[in-house]
Design a protein around this motif. Sequence first.
Motif, PDB file in Angstrom:
ATOM      1  N   PRO A 167       0.803  -1.230   0.000  1.00  0.00           N
ATOM      2  CA  PRO A 167       0.000   0.000   0.000  1.00  0.00           C
ATOM      3  C   PRO A 167       0.835   1.278   0.000  1.00  0.00           C
ATOM      4  O   PRO A 167       2.027   1.265   0.345  1.00  0.00           O
ATOM      5  CB  PRO A 167      -0.793  -0.116   1.306  1.00  0.00           C
ATOM      6  CG  PRO A 167       0.100  -0.898   2.212  1.00  0.00           C
ATOM      7  CD  PRO A 167       0.780  -1.908   1.312  1.00  0.00           C
ATOM      8  N   PRO A 168       0.206   2.390  -0.385  1.00  0.00           N
ATOM      9  CA  PRO A 168       0.859   3.698  -0.279  1.00  0.00           C
ATOM     10  C   PRO A 168       1.326   3.963   1.149  1.00  0.00           C
ATOM     11  O   PRO A 168       0.790   3.419   2.102  1.00  0.00           O
ATOM     12  CB  PRO A 168      -0.253   4.678  -0.681  1.00  0.00           C
ATOM     13  CG  PRO A 168      -1.180   3.869  -1.539  1.00  0.00           C
ATOM     14  CD  PRO A 168      -1.145   2.479  -0.962  1.00  0.00           C
TER      15      PRO A 168
ATOM     16  N   VAL B  63       6.552   4.542  -1.056  1.00  0.00           N
ATOM     17  CA  VAL B  63       5.623   4.067  -2.085  1.00  0.00           C
ATOM     18  C   VAL B  63       4.488   5.066  -2.251  1.00  0.00           C
ATOM     19  O   VAL B  63       3.848   5.460  -1.277  1.00  0.00           O
ATOM     20  CB  VAL B  63       5.062   2.683  -1.720  1.00  0.00           C
ATOM     21  CG1 VAL B  63       3.959   2.270  -2.694  1.00  0.00           C
ATOM     22  CG2 VAL B  63       6.168   1.641  -1.693  1.00  0.00           C
ATOM     23  N   ASP B  64       4.238   5.476  -3.510  1.00  0.00           N
ATOM     24  CA  ASP B  64       3.060   6.302  -3.801  1.00  0.00           C
ATOM     25  C   ASP B  64       1.844   5.438  -4.096  1.00  0.00           C
ATOM     26  O   ASP B  64       0.750   5.728  -3.655  1.00  0.00           O
ATOM     27  CB  ASP B  64       3.338   7.227  -4.979  1.00  0.00           C
ATOM     28  CG  ASP B  64       2.134   8.089  -5.301  1.00  0.00           C
ATOM     29  OD1 ASP B  64       1.867   9.042  -4.542  1.00  0.00           O
ATOM     30  OD2 ASP B  64       1.435   7.798  -6.292  1.00  0.00           O
TER      31      ASP B  64
ATOM     32  N   PHE C  73       8.440  -1.512   5.182  1.00  0.00           N
ATOM     33  CA  PHE C  73       7.749  -1.194   6.426  1.00  0.00           C
ATOM     34  C   PHE C  73       6.331  -0.750   6.068  1.00  0.00           C
ATOM     35  O   PHE C  73       6.095   0.406   5.714  1.00  0.00           O
ATOM     36  CB  PHE C  73       8.500  -0.106   7.191  1.00  0.00           C
ATOM     37  CG  PHE C  73       9.778  -0.579   7.818  1.00  0.00           C
ATOM     38  CD1 PHE C  73       9.807  -0.998   9.150  1.00  0.00           C
ATOM     39  CD2 PHE C  73      10.948  -0.632   7.085  1.00  0.00           C
ATOM     40  CE1 PHE C  73      10.995  -1.446   9.730  1.00  0.00           C
ATOM     41  CE2 PHE C  73      12.137  -1.076   7.651  1.00  0.00           C
ATOM     42  CZ  PHE C  73      12.156  -1.489   8.983  1.00  0.00           C
ATOM     43  N   VAL C  74       5.415  -1.705   6.139  1.00  0.00           N
ATOM     44  CA  VAL C  74       4.029  -1.468   5.729  1.00  0.00           C
ATOM     45  C   VAL C  74       3.272  -0.824   6.889  1.00  0.00           C
ATOM     46  O   VAL C  74       3.275  -1.364   8.000  1.00  0.00           O
ATOM     47  CB  VAL C  74       3.347  -2.785   5.309  1.00  0.00           C
ATOM     48  CG1 VAL C  74       1.922  -2.543   4.858  1.00  0.00           C
ATOM     49  CG2 VAL C  74       4.165  -3.474   4.215  1.00  0.00           C
ATOM     50  N   PRO C  75       2.628   0.313   6.677  1.00  0.00           N
ATOM     51  CA  PRO C  75       1.930   0.997   7.772  1.00  0.00           C
ATOM     52  C   PRO C  75       0.620   0.302   8.129  1.00  0.00           C
ATOM     53  O   PRO C  75       0.182  -0.616   7.445  1.00  0.00           O
ATOM     54  CB  PRO C  75       1.668   2.393   7.206  1.00  0.00           C
ATOM     55  CG  PRO C  75       1.495   2.149   5.732  1.00  0.00           C
ATOM     56  CD  PRO C  75       2.486   1.053   5.413  1.00  0.00           C
ATOM     57  N   GLU C  76      -0.003   0.750   9.224  1.00  0.00           N
ATOM     58  CA  GLU C  76      -1.355   0.296   9.531  1.00  0.00           C
ATOM     59  C   GLU C  76      -2.258   0.539   8.330  1.00  0.00           C
ATOM     60  O   GLU C  76      -2.096   1.524   7.598  1.00  0.00           O
ATOM     61  CB  GLU C  76      -1.923   1.071  10.713  1.00  0.00           C
ATOM     62  CG  GLU C  76      -1.352   0.695  12.060  1.00  0.00           C
ATOM     63  CD  GLU C  76      -2.071   1.396  13.195  1.00  0.00           C
ATOM     64  OE1 GLU C  76      -2.091   0.840  14.299  1.00  0.00           O
ATOM     65  OE2 GLU C  76      -2.606   2.499  12.981  1.00  0.00           O
ATOM     66  N   GLN C  77      -3.218  -0.356   8.131  1.00  0.00           N
ATOM     67  CA  GLN C  77      -4.143  -0.231   7.000  1.00  0.00           C
ATOM     68  C   GLN C  77      -5.573  -0.337   7.465  1.00  0.00           C
ATOM     69  O   GLN C  77      -5.872  -1.030   8.439  1.00  0.00           O
ATOM     70  CB  GLN C  77      -3.874  -1.329   5.985  1.00  0.00           C
ATOM     71  CG  GLN C  77      -2.485  -1.317   5.384  1.00  0.00           C
ATOM     72  CD  GLN C  77      -2.275  -2.507   4.478  1.00  0.00           C
ATOM     73  OE1 GLN C  77      -2.864  -2.609   3.406  1.00  0.00           O
ATOM     74  NE2 GLN C  77      -1.437  -3.428   4.922  1.00  0.00           N
ATOM     75  N   TRP C  78      -6.439   0.369   6.743  1.00  0.00           N
ATOM     76  CA  TRP C  78      -7.876   0.305   7.031  1.00  0.00           C
ATOM     77  C   TRP C  78      -8.622   0.723   5.784  1.00  0.00           C
ATOM     78  O   TRP C  78      -8.086   1.346   4.876  1.00  0.00           O
ATOM     79  CB  TRP C  78      -8.250   1.235   8.197  1.00  0.00           C
ATOM     80  CG  TRP C  78      -7.796   2.639   8.006  1.00  0.00           C
ATOM     81  CD1 TRP C  78      -8.437   3.647   7.321  1.00  0.00           C
ATOM     82  CD2 TRP C  78      -6.564   3.197   8.453  1.00  0.00           C
ATOM     83  NE1 TRP C  78      -7.694   4.789   7.344  1.00  0.00           N
ATOM     84  CE2 TRP C  78      -6.542   4.569   8.036  1.00  0.00           C
ATOM     85  CE3 TRP C  78      -5.490   2.709   9.210  1.00  0.00           C
ATOM     86  CZ2 TRP C  78      -5.481   5.411   8.329  1.00  0.00           C
ATOM     87  CZ3 TRP C  78      -4.440   3.563   9.484  1.00  0.00           C
ATOM     88  CH2 TRP C  78      -4.437   4.901   9.052  1.00  0.00           C
ATOM     89  N   ILE C  79      -9.882   0.332   5.725  1.00  0.00           N
ATOM     90  CA  ILE C  79     -10.759   0.737   4.641  1.00  0.00           C
ATOM     91  C   ILE C  79     -11.579   1.932   5.118  1.00  0.00           C
ATOM     92  O   ILE C  79     -12.289   1.843   6.126  1.00  0.00           O
ATOM     93  CB  ILE C  79     -11.700  -0.403   4.213  1.00  0.00           C
ATOM     94  CG1 ILE C  79     -10.897  -1.621   3.758  1.00  0.00           C
ATOM     95  CG2 ILE C  79     -12.642   0.065   3.113  1.00  0.00           C
ATOM     96  CD1 ILE C  79     -10.008  -1.380   2.557  1.00  0.00           C
TER      97      ILE C  79
END
Length: 202
Positions: A121-122, A136-137, A193-199
């Motif tokens: 993800p961005p 990442v964009d 390093f993937v950040p927290e994700q949510w919809i």
Amino acid sequence: MANGLLDDAVATVRPAQKVRGRVARVLAAGGETFVTEQVESLSFSFDGIEGDIHAGTTRKSGGREPWYPRGTEMRNERQVSILSAEELCDVAERMEIDQLKAEWLGGNLVFEGLPRLSMIPPRTRLVFENGAVLRVDGQNAPCRIAGRSIASNFPDREGLDLLFPKAAARLRGLVGWVEKPGIVTAGEGVTAFVPEQWIYEA
């Protein structure tokens, strides 16, 4: 906000994680086209890859930015094109061709070992073993321009330019920009390093 709504929102958050991979190849576009060629190393500055056709703090808007008049100067969030060796093989299989080279797509970095690279993800930080950091964009949408580049290498096959956008959907890799300058070479490690994700739903 009601506690129930807040609880529902918090429940959908996915925790941050880190995933390790390896830089398989490094490439740069030093000419007037986006097609790249393999190099020994890439030198990243805040403008991107020094000497690369996509280098620059800003860029001109195009078809990907219909909210601006074409040619509007804007922040360059597409300094670097990142591809997955595994996904390139998957797309080649879908297109029924023997290989799909990163050069034909204008790739700058080819990674190995990062699962589902194109779905990263961005805001993900890509931290390289030697110190450079990219941010990442988002996904790099497949287009007919890259498709025509592929097709030029298979003169006996028709329709590859149209097939590529379909075959490479969500497998075309990522674009990003330089957060911390440095030099990247083939063979070094990279950690996502993937950040927290949510919809988000209004």
